[in-house]
Design an enzyme around this catalytic site. Structure first.
Site, PDB file in Angstrom:
ATOM      1  N   ASP A  91       0.455  -0.516   0.010  1.00 53.74           N
ATOM      2  CA  ASP A  91      -0.006  -0.030   0.173  1.00 53.74           C
ATOM      3  C   ASP A  91       0.801   0.802   0.143  1.00 53.74           C
ATOM      4  O   ASP A  91       2.215   1.406   0.745  1.00 53.74           O
ATOM      5  CB  ASP A  91      -1.125   0.037   1.244  1.00 53.74           C
ATOM      6  CG  ASP A  91      -1.660   1.087   1.467  1.00 53.74           C
ATOM      7  OD1 ASP A  91      -2.438   1.385   0.418  1.00 53.74           O
ATOM      8  OD2 ASP A  91      -1.985   2.283   1.958  1.00 53.74           O
ATOM      9  N   GLU A 150       1.922  -0.493  -4.692  1.00 55.15           N
ATOM     10  CA  GLU A 150       0.905   0.934  -5.623  1.00 55.15           C
ATOM     11  C   GLU A 150       1.005   2.151  -5.967  1.00 55.15           C
ATOM     12  O   GLU A 150       1.827   2.676  -4.436  1.00 55.15           O
ATOM     13  CB  GLU A 150      -0.131   1.384  -4.637  1.00 55.15           C
ATOM     14  CG  GLU A 150      -1.574   1.987  -4.906  1.00 55.15           C
ATOM     15  CD  GLU A 150      -2.312   2.243  -3.354  1.00 55.15           C
ATOM     16  OE1 GLU A 150      -3.438   2.892  -4.206  1.00 55.15           O
ATOM     17  OE2 GLU A 150      -1.502   2.239  -2.456  1.00 55.15           O
TER      18      GLU A 150
END
Length: 546
Positions: free
Chosen positions: A210, A278
């Protein structure tokens, strides 16, 4: 005590190249105990659906212990399961079932920040000289008592929060309850690498990382410069958010991250594990992907936001995106996705008809790179409309009604239409199920060769059948009107794919050679000699040779 899986030497270390990764949002996939919230046992029960679809791997969004103020992306214990989702034994059972079905398992690691409830932060905020005092990004106020610089939070307002105990500000790029870790501090890096080791020893095959470009902030805390209005876009944050008014030079994308990613790769390698990062950046996403995947010593792949943006993916934009990528990162391995847990579902976002949705998945499975499918996408689910009183997402509550948050893409998966929750739960779901979703349930589409589910299954099978589509070269990308065409090749096999992303018919001249159709059962169009006529939303996959 379970027996931890050990690092192995005989493995397919490149399993991730061209893989189809199915994203599971655990709160909304399947509830096994009737509390209205999905859980690990529910995921395990539904893994056969994912295997039958043809995915190679699953990515599970966070299920770690958390106060759930950002629904698991605020972690208070990296090495345990939140009771809401089950316990570690449930995760071990999930791993075992996935292995039986031939599915790799990737889990979502949130390494840029923790929950304020994490013991690390609770210790850090006690004083300026305790063992974890440097584990988070703390800063002195300006002379007038204001925050140390102009950095902004993605969730709105200043990225700094005052703490009365230390009489300092701490950095939070997201909610105030999500303080940012200080990765300039070596013990923090080691603690995070230990977290990765914990899950790798438990058998996971990799990680979705993330906000990978948020790990480090500028150690000098310099102000971000303003971003000219003409350069602003709402790819990362909604247009009403002042976050878009800055060029984020110093609060993320720092060069120190490259060395940390090398350390992270050293942890992955003995296990044959992979990571996809990401990259949340509206201006430099492809360039950052190039930096983070270069050299074979950092993460294997990243997914930028080019195909997650609000504007529909057009032939011209696809040409532009791949031209930029080939210029800055010719060897980078992207991971493409149209939808995920943070964006409006692409069928709604791009205003797609049924034919349009089918054309776009045909395109996705033929692109060079790995791909992510978000739960419910294979059913053709549109974005759900959520009333303000039913909102759970703090992001949507903050910016309502101009931005409705992320709850519309997070509503429960629909398995059957025999109850109001679509077979997701026997209780009241944590988010309401949209009535229009029930007719699209898995049970309603299973066995129907004309369904979207059948179409996705055929598309993924086609990709697996042809090595050129999995990890072959991609050349000859060109646009003709609203149509795009390119070649994929591996070994002796050369394929050409063409798709019309517009509402007017297009005729294309095929490259030199004899081309035969291989995708008619997938709904494609056969060639006529050396030309190809594509109706609106038509597509064709052809093989070179007799």
């Amino acid at each position: 005590m379970i027996k931890m899986e050990q690092a192995v030497t005989n493995m397919d270390v490149n399993w991730w190249r061209g893989a189809v990764i199915y994203q599971i949002y655990p709160r909304s996939f399947q509830d096994s105990n009737g509390d209205g919230i999905g859980d690990l046992q529910g995921i395990t029960a539904r893994l056969p659906h994912i295997a039958a679809l043809g995915a190679d791997a699953i990515w599970i969004s966070p299920f770690f212990t958390s106060p759930m103020q950002d629904f698991g992306y605020d972690v208070s214990d990296y090495c345990d399961v939140d009771p809401m989702f089950g316990q570690l034994a449930d995760f071990d059972a999930l791993m075992a079932r996935a292995k039986e079905l031939g599915l790799k398992v990737m889990i979502d690691l949130v390494l840029s920040h923790t929950a304020a409830a994490h013991p690390w932060f609770q210790e850090s905020r006690k004083s300026r000289n305790n063992d974890k005092s440097d584990w988070y990004v703390w800063a002195e106020p300006k002379g007038d008592g204001g925050p140390p610089n102009n950095w902004l939070s993605i969730f709105g307002g200043s990225a700094w929060q005052w703490d009365a105990r230390r009489e300092q500000y701490y950095l939070h790029n997201f909610l105030t309850s999500q303080p940012d870790l200080n990765l300039h501090h070596e013990p923090v890096q080691q603690a995070l690498l230990d977290v990765a080791q914990f899950w790798l020893k438990r058998g996971v095959n990799g990680f979705r990382l993330d906000t990978i470009n948020f790990y480090f902030a500028d150690k000098y805390l310099r102000d971000n410069p303003p971003l000219p209005k003409a350069m602003r876009n709402d790819t990362i944050a909604p247009g009403v958010n002042p976050y878009n008014h800055q060029l984020h030079l110093f609060d993320k994308n720092q060069p120190e991250n490259l060395e940390f990613l090398k350390k992270f790769r050293d942890v992955l390698n003995p296990f044959g594990a992979a990571a996809v990062g990401e990259v949340g950046d509206a201006q430099r996403g492809l360039e950052i992907m190039a930096e983070y995947t270069s050299g074979g010593d950092k993460v294997q792949m990243c997914y930028p936001f080019e195909m997650l943006q609000p504007k529909r993916l057009t032939a011209d934009f696809l040409i532009e995106t791949f031209a930029r990528m080939n210029a800055v990162a010719p060897d980078a391995w992207p991971c493409w996705s149209y939808s995920n847990h943070d964006t409006v579902r692409h069928i709604t976002r791009w205003g797609l008809t049924d034919a349009g949705a089918r054309a776009y998945i045909a395109l996705l499975v033929c692109l060079r790179g790995s791909i992510c499918i978000y739960q419910g996408e294979e059913l053709g689910l549109p974005e759900a409309e959520i009333a303000f009183e039913d909102l759970q997402d703090p992001y949507g509550i903050e910016f309502w009604p101009e931005f409705k948050g992320r709850d519309g893409c997070r509503t429960p998966m629909v398995w059957a239409k025999d109850n109001a929750s679509g077979g997701f739960s026997t209780g009241k779901p944590w988010l309401p199920v949209m009535a229009g979703h029930l007719g699209l349930a898995v049970a309603e589409q299973t066995g129907d060769p004309a369904s979207m589910l059948a179409h996705y299954t055929r598309a993924l099978a086609l990709r697996k059948t042809h090595r050129a589509l999995v990890d072959g070269a991609m050349t000859g990308l060109c646009a003709i009107g609203d149509a795009v065409m390119f070649q994929r090749s591996a070994g002796a096999e050369t394929l050409v794919f063409a798709v019309n992303l517009g509402e007017a018919s297009v005729e294309l001249d095929l490259p030199e050679g004899v081309w035969t159709d291989i995708g008619m059962d997938f709904g494609g169009t056969a060639p006529l000699g050396h030309s190809l006529a594509l109706a609106p939303w038509g597509y064709s996959l052809l093989r070179k040779g007799e």
